[in-house]
Write an enzyme that holds these catalytic residues in place. Structure first.
Site, short mmCIF file in Angstrom:
data_model
loop_
_atom_site.label_atom_id
_atom_site.label_comp_id
_atom_site.label_asym_id
_atom_site.label_seq_id
_atom_site.Cartn_x
_atom_site.Cartn_y
_atom_site.Cartn_z
N CYS A 1 58.51 54.13 -34.54
CA CYS A 1 58.95 54.06 -35.94
C CYS A 1 59.45 55.43 -36.38
O CYS A 1 58.72 56.42 -36.25
CB CYS A 1 57.81 53.60 -36.84
SG CYS A 1 58.27 53.53 -38.58
N ASN B 1 56.67 50.73 -28.11
CA ASN B 1 55.95 49.46 -28.11
C ASN B 1 55.39 49.19 -26.72
O ASN B 1 55.79 49.80 -25.73
CB ASN B 1 56.92 48.32 -28.46
CG ASN B 1 57.43 48.42 -29.87
OD1 ASN B 1 56.73 48.07 -30.81
ND2 ASN B 1 58.66 48.90 -30.03
N ARG C 1 66.12 45.77 -31.58
CA ARG C 1 65.98 46.27 -32.95
C ARG C 1 64.94 47.38 -33.03
O ARG C 1 65.26 48.56 -33.21
CB ARG C 1 65.60 45.12 -33.89
CG ARG C 1 65.77 45.45 -35.37
CD ARG C 1 64.60 46.18 -36.00
NE ARG C 1 63.35 45.46 -35.91
CZ ARG C 1 62.17 45.94 -36.30
NH1 ARG C 1 62.10 47.17 -36.82
NH2 ARG C 1 61.06 45.24 -36.16
N ASP C 2 63.69 47.05 -32.85
CA ASP C 2 62.61 48.02 -32.97
C ASP C 2 62.69 49.07 -31.88
O ASP C 2 62.27 50.21 -32.06
CB ASP C 2 61.26 47.29 -32.93
CG ASP C 2 60.12 48.16 -33.42
OD1 ASP C 2 60.38 49.12 -34.16
OD2 ASP C 2 58.96 47.87 -33.08
N HIS D 1 51.63 48.95 -30.40
CA HIS D 1 52.24 50.10 -29.74
C HIS D 1 51.22 50.65 -28.74
O HIS D 1 50.01 50.49 -28.92
CB HIS D 1 52.63 51.15 -30.76
CG HIS D 1 53.86 50.79 -31.54
ND1 HIS D 1 54.90 51.66 -31.74
CD2 HIS D 1 54.21 49.64 -32.18
CE1 HIS D 1 55.86 51.07 -32.46
NE2 HIS D 1 55.44 49.84 -32.74
#
Length: 411
Positions: free
Chosen positions: A345, A354, A120-121, A314
């Site tokens: 992001c 991350n 997802r991220d 991050h």
């Protein structure tokens, strides 16, 4: 093929060789005798391993399970080293962790739960759309590595995050795979309803500690976002679905700069009061250092029980592992990370990837902390997605271990 000793490899410290230090390598710089579990002696020489009276490659040696059990079981004891090569430290989580904790690290949790956010991220920030089949295969590989939680996707408007427009299809394809939890992100009640219809058993909401970032990321104020999340939390309660709360910009904001710890604590308490089972504290642009993370965590711990907190760092400035270690020292035992360091992001300038899950597992292995994650299988998942994306891994541990294995194959 990646051998089984990767999970053990990270537990070695350093040896002194002719008055200089080098990272201990299983494949090189080693002479002497190794006592395996069975008590057999084996001599290690540079570029060759001698056993059973003949030279053999490492790949062949791995098949000699009776002679090289130490590669799979407990760490070996090193004896009889050449006088020119003195073993000063053997980094074994079994033999030295207690002493290291006492002197340097304080009280660490015995088990650390890793929440994998890569699908997802990690993928939401990609320029090119990743095919659904690739996402599904990545999730399956991550689950097979033993990760207890793999965040699968996000039910957001395709207008804002087109990379995750296939959320429904992804959820349909991963139903019933393994025993891992597969939460999804839901920004509002509409997203929650779509997630439940697709079979989601756990959801997450996201707020920000910065007013400016809240408006740029989810187009509303902090208070308005909290009102939306209360609706989601109430609906989730009626379905007996647990909710996780994310807080962005807990240390710094790309617009406002430093974020006061009191603001983070306020949002965290609101999420707790609305029923969030866990609250993840995210350093979205990676500016945090132990010096800024400590006061933030202290402020949040005044209002949220420690067992409900997770950290999400991050690695923009290379501080993520330091901040994770600090968080563990303060009692937090849940860590978010992304395979191969994928992610960022789309609404936070400067928010690079991350922290890599491989790097986190490597460090935790070295500390002797249990994760139930197979580093070998995790690296395979990272290699799979990186090959598809056409880039090298963002994990330093994965890159280094891959080089070790490549050298081993040439022996």
């Amino acid at each position: 093929m990646l051998p089984e000793f990767l999970n053990r490899f990270s537990r070695f410290r350093y040896i002194q060789i002719r008055n200089y230090y080098s990272c201990f390598s299983i494949l090189e710089e080693m002479e002497g005798k190794v006592i395996s579990n069975g008590g057999d002696e084996h001599s290690f020489f540079k570029n060759a391993i001698k056993g059973h009276g003949k030279e053999t490659s490492l790949s062949n040696c791995i098949t000699l399970s009776s002679s090289f059990n130490f590669l799979y079981n407990r760490e070996p004891e090193f004896v009889g080293l050449s006088t020119s090569r003195t073993l000063t430290r053997h980094y074994s989580s079994q033999n030295h962790t207690r002493d290291v904790k006492h002197k340097l690290l304080g009280s660490l949790p015995k088990f650390v739960k890793i929440v994998e956010v890569g699908p997802r991220d990690g993928l939401q920030n990609e320029k090119e759309i990743v095919p659904t089949a690739v996402k599904v295969e990545l999730i399956k590989m991550l689950v097979s590595s033993g990760l207890p939680v793999v965040e699968a996707t996000s039910f957001v408007s395709p207008k804002w995050v087109p990379q995750l427009a296939d959320a429904k299809d992804v959820m349909s394809a991963i139903q019933g795979i393994g025993h891992s939890r597969l939460p999804v992100l839901t920004p509002n009640l509409k997203g929650f309803e779509a997630a439940v219809a697709a079979g989601a058993k756990e959801v997450a909401v996201f707020a920000a500690a910065s007013e400016s970032f809240s408006r740029s990321n989810i187009n509303c104020s902090i208070e308005d976002s909290l009102a939306r999340h209360r609706e989601v939390a109430l609906a989730a309660k009626s379905h007996s679905i647990p909710v996780r709360g994310y807080i962005s910009c807990v240390v710094g904001c790309p617009v406002e700069g430093a974020v006061p710890p009191s603001k983070v604590a306020y949002v965290a308490e609101e999420l707790l009061n609305m029923g969030c089972a866990k609250i993840s504290l995210g350093d979205t642009i990676g500016v945090g250092t132990p010096g800024t993370v400590i006061p933030m965590l202290e402020a949040v711990l005044d209002v949220v029980p420690i067992e409900k907190l997770a950290v999400h760092f991050h690695d923009t400035y290379g501080q993520a592992l330091s901040n994770i270690l600090l968080s563990l020292q303060m009692g937090i035992s849940i860590v978010d990370s992304s395979v191969s360091g994928l992610g960022g992001c789309p609404y936070a300038k400067g928010a690079s990837g991350n922290v890599a899950t491989e790097d986190v597992v490597y460090m935790l292995n070295g500390l002797g902390l249990k994760t139930n994650v197979d580093l070998r299988k995790l690296m395979l998942a990272g290699d799979y997605i990186c090959k598809h994306l056409g880039r090298s891994s963002g994990s330093k541990a994965a890159i280094a271990l891959s080089k070790v294995l490549a050298n081993a194959s040439k022996l």
